[in-house]
Design an enzyme around this catalytic site. Structure first.
Site, PDB file in Angstrom:
ATOM      1  N   HIS A 118       0.856  -1.199   0.000  1.00 13.76           N
ATOM      2  CA  HIS A 118       0.000   0.000   0.000  1.00 13.76           C
ATOM      3  C   HIS A 118       0.885   1.239   0.000  1.00 13.76           C
ATOM      4  O   HIS A 118       2.085   1.151   0.261  1.00 13.76           O
ATOM      5  CB  HIS A 118      -0.898   0.019   1.244  1.00 13.76           C
ATOM      6  CG  HIS A 118      -0.115   0.176   2.524  1.00 13.76           C
ATOM      7  ND1 HIS A 118       0.570  -0.870   3.105  1.00 13.76           N
ATOM      8  CD2 HIS A 118       0.116   1.253   3.326  1.00 13.76           C
ATOM      9  CE1 HIS A 118       1.171  -0.447   4.197  1.00 13.76           C
ATOM     10  NE2 HIS A 118       0.922   0.841   4.357  1.00 13.76           N
TER      11      HIS A 118
ATOM     12  N   ASP B  41       0.885   5.046   1.989  1.00 19.46           N
ATOM     13  CA  ASP B  41       0.206   5.775   3.059  1.00 19.46           C
ATOM     14  C   ASP B  41      -0.514   6.956   2.412  1.00 19.46           C
ATOM     15  O   ASP B  41      -0.011   7.554   1.457  1.00 19.46           O
ATOM     16  CB  ASP B  41       1.209   6.248   4.115  1.00 19.46           C
ATOM     17  CG  ASP B  41       1.862   5.064   4.825  1.00 19.46           C
ATOM     18  OD1 ASP B  41       1.263   3.980   4.852  1.00 19.46           O
ATOM     19  OD2 ASP B  41       2.989   5.226   5.334  1.00 19.46           O
TER      20      ASP B  41
ATOM     21  N   HIS C 105       4.802   0.134   0.001  1.00 18.70           N
ATOM     22  CA  HIS C 105       5.527  -0.675   0.977  1.00 18.70           C
ATOM     23  C   HIS C 105       4.631  -1.761   1.544  1.00 18.70           C
ATOM     24  O   HIS C 105       3.406  -1.732   1.375  1.00 18.70           O
ATOM     25  CB  HIS C 105       6.116   0.208   2.086  1.00 18.70           C
ATOM     26  CG  HIS C 105       5.113   1.095   2.755  1.00 18.70           C
ATOM     27  ND1 HIS C 105       4.620   2.241   2.184  1.00 18.70           N
ATOM     28  CD2 HIS C 105       4.489   0.999   3.952  1.00 18.70           C
ATOM     29  CE1 HIS C 105       3.753   2.817   2.997  1.00 18.70           C
ATOM     30  NE2 HIS C 105       3.643   2.069   4.086  1.00 18.70           N
TER      31      HIS C 105
ATOM     32  N   ARG D 219       7.028  -9.131  15.195  1.00 17.69           N
ATOM     33  CA  ARG D 219       7.474  -7.798  14.771  1.00 17.69           C
ATOM     34  C   ARG D 219       6.444  -6.781  15.273  1.00 17.69           C
ATOM     35  O   ARG D 219       5.237  -6.979  15.117  1.00 17.69           O
ATOM     36  CB  ARG D 219       7.583  -7.746  13.244  1.00 17.69           C
ATOM     37  CG  ARG D 219       7.976  -6.411  12.708  1.00 17.69           C
ATOM     38  CD  ARG D 219       8.527  -6.464  11.276  1.00 17.69           C
ATOM     39  NE  ARG D 219       9.119  -5.187  11.006  1.00 17.69           N
ATOM     40  CZ  ARG D 219       8.444  -4.139  10.507  1.00 17.69           C
ATOM     41  NH1 ARG D 219       7.197  -4.270  10.148  1.00 17.69           N
ATOM     42  NH2 ARG D 219       9.045  -2.980  10.360  1.00 17.69           N
TER      43      ARG D 219
HETATM   44  O1  LIG Z   1       5.041  -2.175  10.125  1.00 16.29           O
HETATM   45  C1  LIG Z   1       5.624  -1.509   9.287  1.00 16.29           C
HETATM   46  O2  LIG Z   1       6.836  -1.492   9.181  1.00 16.29           O
HETATM   47  C2  LIG Z   1       4.821  -0.696   8.299  1.00 16.29           C
HETATM   48  C3  LIG Z   1       3.545  -0.154   8.850  1.00 16.29           C
HETATM   49  C4  LIG Z   1       2.793   0.594   7.814  1.00 16.29           C
HETATM   50  O3  LIG Z   1       3.141   0.633   6.672  1.00 16.29           O
HETATM   51  C5  LIG Z   1       1.566   1.314   8.190  1.00 16.29           C
HETATM   52  O4  LIG Z   1       1.145   1.238   9.367  1.00 16.29           O
HETATM   53  O5  LIG Z   1       0.993   1.985   7.301  1.00 16.29           O
HETATM   54 FE   LIG Z   2       2.114   2.155   5.581  1.00 19.98          FE
END
Ligand SMILES: O=C(O)CCC(=O)C(=O)O
Ligand SMILES: [Fe+2]
Length: 359
Positions: free
Chosen positions: A220, A222, A282, A292
């Site tokens: 996605h 942001d 990403h 994680r």
């Molecule tokens: O967990 C991550 O490293 C990415 C989180 C992410 O892309 C988001 O919360 O939009």
């Molecule tokens: Fe994100």
């Protein structure tokens, strides 16, 4: 196929899985589209020291070419980051039944639940999250820990207080790198804090015995201006590098570098910069052995504020605006129907109707 968002999270929570293989509902094996690559050579992810004398130039270059970079000397105390990480761990270590007491409900964006982007995908992600909106925290923490909610709230508030000015500083540096003067920045919405809104998502990706078959957080971009990301040192974040002279499209793993935070460029910063900054695609993968944890702090415009290209970036020499202005919720709605074609549909010469038909 019914959307994962409509199915009870309790049944699908990774912690409840007791099986020898991944069920079809969570199996993304067929959907793994590009190979993974190490962040080396031309695929490396910039690490920027916020005390660097060439800071503005380096930020601009990273925003343009990469859309993701790491920052060191960001001013957030390691000790605060440790306490913040411990509270995130404490939250997700609660039994699922307890976390579900603060489940997100229809119409609210705060609380425990699946990935905010889950409605866009046909499969479940190996994910659980907790979204924090202004004002929601205290009541929910009291439900989670009736006898000791204050330490969670205090640390979250302390972190937000520290990260907010950092987020503003980064956006300010980005506009300086685009050639705006201090005075011009003061007159943009970035210079007016009453026009900026923030939100924070705490993310947990439980360890998975078959990590190659599942997805932590699906690909996605942001939607806001920028996201500043803390994580617990477990590798997993990847950014998409498009096909180029180096090779075919590939997922570059963002390296884990001690004492750094990750910065992502979102869609509305791409629009504000009139297409100069790269809103990076990403995703998060999952570890076989370690949970994680991450926390994304998003900065974007207040919900009623329209964002279009900065007037300083348009003119006889720079060219016309590429996008029509939109609000944050409008763009989110466009993304839910048009997916990765949403921004294209906002292009001033875009063929919106054609895109809608093809979506
Ligand atoms: O967990 C991550 O490293 C990415 C989180 C992410 O892309 C988001 O919360 O939009
Ligand atoms: Fe994100």
């Amino acid at each position: 196929m019914s959307s994962p968002a409509s199915v009870d999270l309790k049944i699908h929570h990774p912690q409840n899985f007791r099986f020898n293989s991944i069920p079809d509902s969570h199996d993304w094996s067929d959907l793994y589209d590009h190979p993974s690559a190490e962040p080396i050579g031309l695929d490396s992810v910039p690490v920027i020291d916020l005390n660097d004398p060439n800071l503005i130039y380096k930020i601009g270059k990273a925003c343009e070419e990469s859309g993701v970079f790491l920052i060191r000397n960001h001013g957030i105390e390691p000790e605060l980051l440790n306490r913040f990480g411990s509270q995130i761990h404490r939250l997700f270590a609660l039994p699922v039944e307890v976390k579900l007491k603060v489940a997100k409900t229809k119409g609210t964006d705060a609380g425990y639940g699946g990935a905010p982007i889950s409605h866009l995908f046909p499969k479940f992600m190996w994910y659980e999250g907790f979204a924090i909106q202004t004002g929601s925290l205290f009541d929910q923490a009291q439900i989670l820990w009736p006898d000791d909610y204050s330490s969670f709230c205090a640390v979250i508030e302390e972190y937000k207080k520290a990260i907010k000015p950092l987020g503003y500083r980064l956006m300010h540096l980005m506009l300086l790198s685009l050639g705006l003067t201090e005075e011009e920045i003061d007159n943009t919405l970035i210079g007016d804090s009453s026009k900026i809104k923030n939100a924070m998502h705490l993310n947990s990706y439980p360890a998975c015995p078959y990590p190659d078959q599942v997805v932590g957080l699906a690909p996605h971009t942001d939607t806001g201006f920028v996201a500043v990301l803390y994580h617990n040192g477990v590798s997993g974040l990847q950014v998409l590098r498009c096909k180029d002279d180096i090779g075919p499209a590939r997922w570059v793993t963002v390296p884990v570098v001690p004492n750094t935070l990750v910065v992502n460029i979102g869609d509305l910063m791409h629009v504000l910069s009139n297409g100069t900054f790269h809103n990076v695609v990403h995703r998060s993968t999952v570890s076989k052995t370690n949970q994680r944890l991450s926390a994304a702090y998003f900065l974007g415009p207040q919900l009623d504020v329209k964002v279009g290209p900065l007037s300083e970036l348009m003119g006889p020499e720079q060219g016309p605006p590429l996008y029509r202005p939109v609000t944050w919720p409008e763009l989110q709605k466009l993304k839910s129907t048009l997916h990765d074609k949403a921004l294209q549909s906002m292009k001033i010469d875009g063929k919106i109707e054609e895109l809608r038909k093809g979506a």
